[in-house]
Design an enzyme around this catalytic site. Structure first.
Site, PDB file in Angstrom:
ATOM      1  N   CYS A   1     -27.437 -17.527 -13.827  1.00  0.00           N
ATOM      2  CA  CYS A   1     -27.310 -16.160 -13.295  1.00  0.00           C
ATOM      3  C   CYS A   1     -28.678 -15.497 -13.363  1.00  0.00           C
ATOM      4  O   CYS A   1     -29.423 -15.717 -14.318  1.00  0.00           O
ATOM      5  CB  CYS A   1     -26.307 -15.371 -14.145  1.00  0.00           C
TER       6      CYS A   1
ATOM      7  N   CYS B   1     -24.154 -11.872 -22.873  1.00  0.00           N
ATOM      8  CA  CYS B   1     -23.607 -13.000 -22.093  1.00  0.00           C
ATOM      9  C   CYS B   1     -24.497 -14.235 -22.211  1.00  0.00           C
ATOM     10  O   CYS B   1     -25.711 -14.152 -21.994  1.00  0.00           O
ATOM     11  CB  CYS B   1     -23.471 -12.600 -20.628  1.00  0.00           C
TER      12      CYS B   1
ATOM     13  N   GLU C   1     -18.692 -25.559 -14.622  1.00  0.00           N
ATOM     14  CA  GLU C   1     -17.401 -25.661 -15.299  1.00  0.00           C
ATOM     15  C   GLU C   1     -16.362 -24.787 -14.607  1.00  0.00           C
ATOM     16  O   GLU C   1     -16.661 -23.697 -14.153  1.00  0.00           O
ATOM     17  CB  GLU C   1     -17.543 -25.209 -16.752  1.00  0.00           C
TER      18      GLU C   1
ATOM     19  N   CYS D   1     -10.042 -14.537 -32.137  1.00  0.00           N
ATOM     20  CA  CYS D   1     -11.381 -13.944 -32.176  1.00  0.00           C
ATOM     21  C   CYS D   1     -11.791 -13.689 -33.622  1.00  0.00           C
ATOM     22  O   CYS D   1     -12.869 -14.069 -34.045  1.00  0.00           O
ATOM     23  CB  CYS D   1     -11.388 -12.635 -31.388  1.00  0.00           C
TER      24      CYS D   1
ATOM     25  N   CYS E   1     -27.428  -9.871 -18.816  1.00  0.00           N
ATOM     26  CA  CYS E   1     -26.589  -9.040 -19.689  1.00  0.00           C
ATOM     27  C   CYS E   1     -26.771  -9.548 -21.122  1.00  0.00           C
ATOM     28  O   CYS E   1     -26.703 -10.761 -21.366  1.00  0.00           O
ATOM     29  CB  CYS E   1     -25.136  -9.112 -19.251  1.00  0.00           C
TER      30      CYS E   1
ATOM     31  N   CYS F   1     -10.383 -20.119 -13.191  1.00  0.00           N
ATOM     32  CA  CYS F   1     -11.606 -19.317 -13.347  1.00  0.00           C
ATOM     33  C   CYS F   1     -12.758 -20.134 -12.775  1.00  0.00           C
ATOM     34  O   CYS F   1     -13.069 -21.215 -13.277  1.00  0.00           O
ATOM     35  CB  CYS F   1     -11.787 -19.067 -14.847  1.00  0.00           C
TER      36      CYS F   1
HETATM   37  N1  SAH Z   1     -21.163 -12.003 -13.248  1.00  0.00           N
HETATM   38  C1  SAH Z   1     -19.854 -11.466 -13.109  1.00  0.00           C
HETATM   39  C2  SAH Z   1     -18.752 -12.507 -13.320  1.00  0.00           C
HETATM   40  C3  SAH Z   1     -18.950 -13.532 -14.392  1.00  0.00           C
HETATM   41  S1  SAH Z   1     -18.893 -12.937 -16.040  1.00  0.00           S
HETATM   42  C4  SAH Z   1     -19.670 -10.283 -14.050  1.00  0.00           C
HETATM   43  O1  SAH Z   1     -20.557 -10.042 -14.870  1.00  0.00           O
HETATM   44  O2  SAH Z   1     -18.654  -9.598 -13.913  1.00  0.00           O
HETATM   45  C5  SAH Z   1     -17.181 -12.544 -16.250  1.00  0.00           C
HETATM   46  C6  SAH Z   1     -16.899 -11.529 -17.366  1.00  0.00           C
HETATM   47  O3  SAH Z   1     -17.187 -12.076 -18.662  1.00  0.00           O
HETATM   48  C7  SAH Z   1     -17.720 -10.265 -17.286  1.00  0.00           C
HETATM   49  O4  SAH Z   1     -16.923  -9.127 -17.518  1.00  0.00           O
HETATM   50  C8  SAH Z   1     -18.698 -10.451 -18.414  1.00  0.00           C
HETATM   51  O5  SAH Z   1     -19.234  -9.229 -18.799  1.00  0.00           O
HETATM   52  C9  SAH Z   1     -17.858 -11.108 -19.457  1.00  0.00           C
HETATM   53  N2  SAH Z   1     -18.586 -11.777 -20.536  1.00  0.00           N
HETATM   54  C10 SAH Z   1     -19.760 -12.425 -20.470  1.00  0.00           C
HETATM   55  N3  SAH Z   1     -20.112 -12.908 -21.687  1.00  0.00           N
HETATM   56  C11 SAH Z   1     -19.135 -12.561 -22.554  1.00  0.00           C
HETATM   57  C12 SAH Z   1     -18.922 -12.783 -23.948  1.00  0.00           C
HETATM   58  N4  SAH Z   1     -19.796 -13.461 -24.689  1.00  0.00           N
HETATM   59  N5  SAH Z   1     -17.804 -12.285 -24.507  1.00  0.00           N
HETATM   60  C13 SAH Z   1     -16.910 -11.617 -23.748  1.00  0.00           C
HETATM   61  N6  SAH Z   1     -17.046 -11.373 -22.432  1.00  0.00           N
HETATM   62  C14 SAH Z   1     -18.157 -11.837 -21.828  1.00  0.00           C
HETATM   63 FE1  SF4 Z   2     -24.545 -12.753 -15.111  1.00  0.00          FE
HETATM   64 FE2  SF4 Z   2     -24.156 -10.550 -16.610  1.00  0.00          FE
HETATM   65 FE3  SF4 Z   2     -22.049 -11.726 -15.385  1.00  0.00          FE
HETATM   66 FE4  SF4 Z   2     -23.300 -12.923 -17.452  1.00  0.00          FE
HETATM   67  S1  SF4 Z   2     -22.139 -11.006 -17.500  1.00  0.00           S
HETATM   68  S2  SF4 Z   2     -22.658 -13.910 -15.545  1.00  0.00           S
HETATM   69  S3  SF4 Z   2     -25.455 -12.327 -17.116  1.00  0.00           S
HETATM   70  S4  SF4 Z   2     -23.823 -10.746 -14.409  1.00  0.00           S
END
Ligand code: SAH
Ligand code: SF4
Length: 419
Positions: A146, A153, A126, A385, A150, A139
């Site tokens: 991944c 996420c 996407e 939110c 995290c 974006c």
């Molecule tokens: N992997 C990279 C880039 C993709 S995620 C990274 O982790 O930075 C992009 C951003 O979205 C990151 O800051 C991540 O922590 C945040 N993110 C992921 N899931 C989220 C959620 N459910 N709510 C808010 N931010 C989120």
């Molecule tokens: Fe991967 Fe963590 Fe970024 Fe989600 S927030 S895309 S799990 S690195």
């Protein structure tokens, strides 16, 4: 300022989706290819040396500055060469299986990319476009899934399927420009929300979609070369932001090689908590991460590093956390981006209350950092939110697919980036 109403996003183009495994493309596409790849493609049809260099620039001009879809239209390329190219290659884009347009103009495209092996299922990625009056932020994704996990996420729950190639990363930008009419002589689709300052419609790129860009660093760097090249897609490196969860050894390298802006997914100010939220922290703890930030080639007051901080109710959102955060970042040219947590089914966190985000952001602001959630647009996001949070129960009860789709989450986050 239009309000964020992704909940009412309406699919405006939904071509028939097939789930059948398709055959892999018979001919490779030149769309998304870097200089070296294109040179190799030309060599395969007998064009080498000085002529190849000249032809690469010419083809790049057609592909990346004019959005050419056929070799036929390349009027300054000889007929003979156009034919030879068309016999061996295409200018195909990834297939768009759906386009959705929100009431606030945010768009997402679901694209299909081939598996690594014939017969396997095609992958879906996407890409999200978030317009404001003077910029259009795209974006993009760097991986399918991944490898990192995290805990807040949704992507972290999906195992890595594969890295995107450099061409697939660049192609996301091409597809967005195709659909926005963002090529010379084209107009945007009727009613589309695009910047009105007379410039291009995709002005900024953030690597905040699926995946960890620094775990696909070769391809991401390759894609950046094409995106930033004055003969390529001509993006300014100030308008491209790479977001990482903190792959310390790669941070300096990508900075030196590309000079793009950096965003760090910090999310916690103590190692014990960050170990839990961003497990990569066990490998590269906060102090090492911040050291890499201090040394980041592009970091200066003019090019501040963005620190992303997802607001998780009762987890990382205390005033004490806010104070530690500003102390921790002392000496680093930084922006702090407070991101409302976007819940997903099965997630164990809640988004912080709006009042708490305001209090947190007050501390950040008092310490001299601009605080994006304080802007009117940010308020819209926070309002959404809160609104979404109150609907969580209902959605959970229904066990609905997702409170917000991944693309909507990406849009949400990238929105915080654009203010
Ligand atoms: N992997 C990279 C880039 C993709 S995620 C990274 O982790 O930075 C992009 C951003 O979205 C990151 O800051 C991540 O922590 C945040 N993110 C992921 N899931 C989220 C959620 N459910 N709510 C808010 N931010 C989120
Ligand atoms: Fe991967 Fe963590 Fe970024 Fe989600 S927030 S895309 S799990 S690195």
């Amino acid at each position: 300022m239009p309000t964020l109403d992704l909940a009412n996003a309406k699919p405006v183009v939904v071509p028939p989706a097939t789930t059948e495994p398709r055959a892999l493309p018979a001919k490779p596409s030149l769309v998304g290819q870097g200089r070296d790849e294109l040179k190799a493609a030309l060599a395969s049809i007998g064009i080498e040396g000085r002529e190849a260099r000249m032809r690469v620039s010419q083809l790049w001009g057609w592909i990346y500055q004019r959005g050419a879809r056929t070799f036929e239209e390349m009027s300054n390329v000889s007929k003979h060469l156009r034919q030879a190219l068309a016999e061996a290659y295409t200018l195909d884009r990834p297939e768009v299986v759906a386009e959705q347009v929100s009431q606030d103009g945010t768009r997402k495209w679901l694209m299909r990319i081939p598996p690594s092996m014939a017969g396997e299922k095609w992958h879906e990625i996407e890409t999200v476009y978030i317009p404001t009056r003077d910029r259009g932020t795209l974006c993009i994704s760097s991986q399918v899934g991944c490898t990192l996990t995290c805990s807040f996420c949704h992507t972290g729950t999906q195992k890595l399927v594969r890295n995107l190639t450099a061409a697939e990363i660049v192609a996301q930008v091409i597809v967005a420009r195709d659909h926005l009419g963002d090529w010379p002589g084209q107009v945007p689709p009727e009613g589309a929300f695009v910047p009105t300052d007379g410039g291009r419609f995709v002005t900024n790129i953030v690597f905040m979609g699926m995946g960890e860009p620094l775990y696909n660093v070769e391809n991401v760097t390759g894609a950046l070369m094409t995106l930033l090249d004055p003969d390529g897609l001509q993006f300014s490196k100030r308008r491209v932001t790479l977001s990482t969860s903190g792959v310390v050894p790669e941070i300096g390298r990508v900075g030196a090689e590309t000079g793009v802006a950096l965003a760090i997914s910090l999310h916690a100010v103590r190692d014990d908590l960050r170990d839990e939220l961003v497990p990569l922290n066990r490998k590269y703890p906060i102090a090492e991460l911040l050291e890499a930030c201090r040394a980041y080639p592009a970091a200066s007051n003019a090019r501040r590093i963005t620190f992303e901080y997802v607001m998780l109710k009762g987890v990382n959102d205390s005033i004490d956390d806010a104070r530690r955060l500003v102390r921790l970042l002392k000496g680093i040219p930084a922006k702090i981006n407070l991101i409302p947590f976007n819940p997903w089914p099965g997630s164990r966190y809640e988004c912080s209350d709006w009042e708490q985000i305001e209090r947190f952001s007050e501390v950040v602001f008092e310490a001299g950092y601009s605080s994006p959630v304080r802007t009117p647009r940010g308020r819209d996001i926070l309002a959404a939110c809160g609104q979404l949070k109150s609907e969580t129960e209902r959605l959970r009860a229904k066990d609905k697919a997702a409170l917000m789709s991944k693309a909507e989450q990406d849009a949400f986050r990238a929105m915080s980036m654009v203010d």
